[in-house]
Design a protein around this motif. Structure first.
Motif, mmCIF file in Angstrom:
data_model
loop_
_atom_site.group_PDB
_atom_site.id
_atom_site.type_symbol
_atom_site.label_atom_id
_atom_site.label_comp_id
_atom_site.label_asym_id
_atom_site.label_seq_id
_atom_site.Cartn_x
_atom_site.Cartn_y
_atom_site.Cartn_z
ATOM 1 N N GLN A 1 5.954 -1.479 -3.693
ATOM 2 C CA GLN A 1 5.644 -2.072 -4.993
ATOM 3 C C GLN A 1 6.600 -1.558 -6.061
ATOM 4 O O GLN A 1 7.059 -2.321 -6.920
ATOM 5 C CB GLN A 1 4.193 -1.780 -5.384
ATOM 6 C CG GLN A 1 3.186 -2.519 -4.540
ATOM 7 C CD GLN A 1 1.760 -2.074 -4.801
ATOM 8 O OE1 GLN A 1 1.529 -1.086 -5.486
ATOM 9 N NE2 GLN A 1 0.805 -2.793 -4.245
ATOM 10 N N ALA A 2 6.907 -0.267 -6.016
ATOM 11 C CA ALA A 2 7.834 0.313 -6.993
ATOM 12 C C ALA A 2 9.235 -0.277 -6.819
ATOM 13 O O ALA A 2 9.917 -0.579 -7.807
ATOM 14 C CB ALA A 2 7.875 1.831 -6.845
ATOM 15 N N GLU A 3 9.654 -0.442 -5.563
ATOM 16 C CA GLU A 3 10.971 -1.034 -5.312
ATOM 17 C C GLU A 3 11.022 -2.471 -5.829
ATOM 18 O O GLU A 3 12.026 -2.888 -6.409
ATOM 19 C CB GLU A 3 11.300 -0.988 -3.824
ATOM 20 C CG GLU A 3 11.599 0.405 -3.309
ATOM 21 C CD GLU A 3 11.744 0.462 -1.795
ATOM 22 O OE1 GLU A 3 11.434 -0.546 -1.111
ATOM 23 O OE2 GLU A 3 12.160 1.517 -1.294
ATOM 24 N N ALA A 4 9.957 -3.232 -5.620
ATOM 25 C CA ALA A 4 9.911 -4.613 -6.120
ATOM 26 C C ALA A 4 9.972 -4.626 -7.642
ATOM 27 O O ALA A 4 10.674 -5.463 -8.232
ATOM 28 C CB ALA A 4 8.642 -5.301 -5.630
ATOM 29 N N GLU A 5 9.272 -3.703 -8.277
ATOM 30 C CA GLU A 5 9.303 -3.617 -9.743
ATOM 31 C C GLU A 5 10.703 -3.261 -10.240
ATOM 32 O O GLU A 5 11.194 -3.828 -11.227
ATOM 33 C CB GLU A 5 8.275 -2.584 -10.221
ATOM 34 C CG GLU A 5 8.205 -2.421 -11.713
ATOM 35 C CD GLU A 5 7.651 -3.632 -12.435
ATOM 36 O OE1 GLU A 5 7.805 -3.678 -13.666
ATOM 37 O OE2 GLU A 5 7.082 -4.519 -11.787
ATOM 38 N N LEU A 6 11.365 -2.340 -9.549
ATOM 39 C CA LEU A 6 12.740 -1.980 -9.937
ATOM 40 C C LEU A 6 13.692 -3.165 -9.779
ATOM 41 O O LEU A 6 14.570 -3.387 -10.624
ATOM 42 C CB LEU A 6 13.238 -0.795 -9.104
ATOM 43 C CG LEU A 6 12.622 0.564 -9.453
ATOM 44 C CD1 LEU A 6 13.070 1.614 -8.444
ATOM 45 C CD2 LEU A 6 13.020 0.970 -10.861
#
Length: 90
Positions: free
Chosen positions: A63-68
């Protein structure tokens, strides 16, 4: 947990049927075996909890990678728009 109590009750019944010296040895052996089973069960539960935590962390990382990626894409679009505005003003 009820299985453990059933085993203890069965051991108490066996102990009542045996000679006094034999009963103590069998009861102690049964208690050691039950304790070993408890330890093994606790270890299995801890392993399951660790695996669940690892999956949760992997989901959070994704999820963090997608947000980045979303933020980087938005930044690229903003920079492109800014470059167009600068080019139009010149």
């Amino acid at each position: 947990m009820s299985k453990l109590f059933d085993k203890l009750k069965a051991a108490d019944r066996q102990r009542a049927a045996l000679k006094p010296g034999e009963a103590g040895e069998q009861t102690e052996a049964l208690r050691r075996r039950i304790e070993a089973e408890k330890t093994a069960e606790s270890a299995a539960q801890a392993k399951v909890a660790d695996e669940r935590r690892a999956l949760d962390l992997a989901r959070e990382r994704q999820q963090a990678e997608a947000e980045l990626r979303r933020i980087a894409h938005a930044r690229t679009e903003a920079e492109t728009r800014a470059a167009r505005v600068v080019a139009e003003r010149e």
